[in-house]
Design a protein around this motif. Structure first.
Motif, short mmCIF file in Angstrom:
data_model
loop_
_atom_site.label_atom_id
_atom_site.label_comp_id
_atom_site.label_asym_id
_atom_site.label_seq_id
_atom_site.Cartn_x
_atom_site.Cartn_y
_atom_site.Cartn_z
N PRO A 282 -7.62 -5.42 8.87
CA PRO A 282 -7.06 -5.78 10.17
C PRO A 282 -7.00 -7.29 10.35
O PRO A 282 -8.00 -7.99 10.18
CB PRO A 282 -8.03 -5.12 11.17
N GLY A 283 -5.81 -7.79 10.66
CA GLY A 283 -5.62 -9.22 10.88
C GLY A 283 -5.33 -10.02 9.63
O GLY A 283 -5.00 -11.21 9.72
N GLN A 284 -5.42 -9.41 8.44
CA GLN A 284 -5.12 -10.13 7.20
C GLN A 284 -4.54 -9.15 6.17
O GLN A 284 -5.26 -8.36 5.56
CB GLN A 284 -6.39 -10.80 6.64
N THR A 367 1.81 -5.27 6.52
CA THR A 367 0.99 -4.81 7.64
C THR A 367 -0.07 -3.88 7.07
O THR A 367 0.01 -3.47 5.90
CB THR A 367 1.84 -4.05 8.69
#
Length: 438
Positions: A282-284, A367
């Motif tokens: 999440p986030g990377q 994503t």
């Protein structure tokens, strides 16, 4: 088209011949005189070669006004006939040109140096002279041959359940797999290069239907064999660049302050073999990625930081590769076929690999768990993918590459069929790493 053009040309030639006859008659009639009452007779008078025929006629016979009128009419007729002949010659030239072009469509135009240009669609079977219909017909015949061989194999397996039968099964599986790649590549090539050739759809459907049937029958043959096969003796095959063909590891990775990733790869994709694996959190999306795309060398990405790896693997042969890394100073090492090829530091130093992510084989994630790009997809075969949460020694990596009995399996992720799910047409086949070294 050629038949109609030939008929038109014959008709034109006849018309020209007839009109030339009339024209010659008018010239003769214009230089001769009509005498007599009921029956027409023509008396011709000799004329000096330098003298105008019409002027000589004026001097020898008919009244001036009548003769003048006749001569003017004859001259007008001659001019009209001359114009008609010129128009018909131009028509003949146009029709001849069209006929030449029609005949030329059946043969390739000469290229530079007198060589003929290639007009067929290049296909994956290596024959550029064949059109799409010929090539797909050839593939259909090959499939029929394989189908017959499979039937013979089934009969042989029922009568003699031996090691030789299993060996024949493996060989046939390999050939069908290669043929399927060629058919899929061929069909995509036809759709890309010749969007108008929709008449190939029916034949393509038959080929794909036969392939599906063959795969199903091979699967049925393998059921008993697969139950006895070790869960790690398999490979994943990604035959095409797509944004939907991939495998997903069922569990996430833990937090890691060091790691070693090793695998067997085979590919001849160009440019770039694509993305053998990617790990996103999440986030990377680029937490841990191995990728070779475009004309760039293979790279390892950790938290979006990049190190270029000295691997050369797109030669269509199996290669064993390993990458080690430690968070302290970001030190990394790269091994190909058991030999260190390069090393470096400052690759995402003091950044631990984060947990609770998604590990994908065959695609690069933009994503979490998705956002695939076909241009970055892996094309080829992948096997024996393992991850450790420590840096393996040079000796341990050499043992892995040479199939030593001392080789270990990954303590974070080990290569088992039950540990992954496949999607989008990626396939599993029997794989023995040590057999590739013989």
């Amino acid at each position: 088209m050629q038949h109609n053009t030939h008929g038109e040309m014959q008709a034109i030639k006849k018309a020209i011949s007839w009109k030339l006859f009339i024209l010659s008659y008018l010239f003769v009639e214009g230089s001769c005189q009509d005498f007599g009452g009921g029956q027409t007779q023509f008396i011709c008078t000799s004329v000096p070669k330098d003298m105008d025929i019409c002027a000589a006629t004026l001097q020898n016979s008919m009244p001036g006004e009548d003769l003048k009128t006749t001569v003017m009419q004859l001259r007008e007729t001659v001019l009209q006939q001359k114009e008609t002949i010129m128009n018909q010659k131009e028509t003949i030239r146009e029709l001849t040109s069209k006929l030449t072009r029609c005949e030329g469509q059946s043969a390739p135009e000469p290229g530079p140096g007198g060589r003929r240009k290639e007009t067929g669609i290049k296909n994956t079977m290596g024959d550029v002279s064949r059109g799409p219909s010929d090539t797909l017909a050839q593939l259909s015949q090959t499939l029929q041959s394989l189908k017959q061989r499979l039937e013979n194999l089934e009969q042989f397996s029922r009568n003699n359940n031996s090691v030789q039968a299993n060996s024949l099964k493996d060989l046939l599986q390999s050939k069908i797999d290669d043929l399927e790649k060629q058919v899929l590549s061929r069909v995509n090539s036809i759709e890309d290069d010749k969007p108008g050739l929709r008449n190939e759809t029916e034949q393509r459907g038959r080929v794909e239907s036969t392939l599906t049937s063959l795969h199903q029958r091979i699967t049925d043959l393998e059921k008993g064999q697969k139950e006895n096969r070790p869960l790690d003796k398999f490979q994943l095959t990604f035959p095409l660049r797509t944004n939907y063909m991939y495998a997903k590891v069922k569990k996430s990775l833990p937090e890691m302050y060091a790691f070693t990733v090793c695998m067997w790869l085979k590919s001849n994709a160009s440019p770039g073999v694509g993305t053998p694996f990617s790990y996103a959190v999440p986030g990377q999306a680029n937490e841990l990625v191995l990728i070779e795309w475009g004309n760039n060398p293979m790279e390892i990405l950790i938290n979006d930081k990049v190190a270029k790896l000295p691997f050369i693997i797109n030669d269509g042969k199996w290669h064993h590769i390993c990458v080690t890394w430690t968070t302290r100073d970001g030190v990394w090492e790269a091994f190909q076929d058991g030999v260190m090829r390069g090393s470096g530091e400052n690759l995402a130093p003091y950044h631990p690999i984060k947990p609770q992510g998604v590990l994908i084989l065959g695609q690069e994630q933009d994503t979490l768990g998705g956002g695939f790009d076909a241009t970055q997809a892996f094309v080829g075969d992948l096997a024996n993918f393992h991850i450790w949460d420590r840096k393996l020694s040079i000796g341990e990596i050499y043992n892995l590459a040479t199939c030593s009995s001392k080789a270990q399996i990954g303590n974070v992720f080990s290569w088992l069929e039950s540990s992954i799910d496949i999607y989008g047409g990626a396939s599993k086949w029997t794989f023995e790493a040590c057999r590739q070294l013989n």
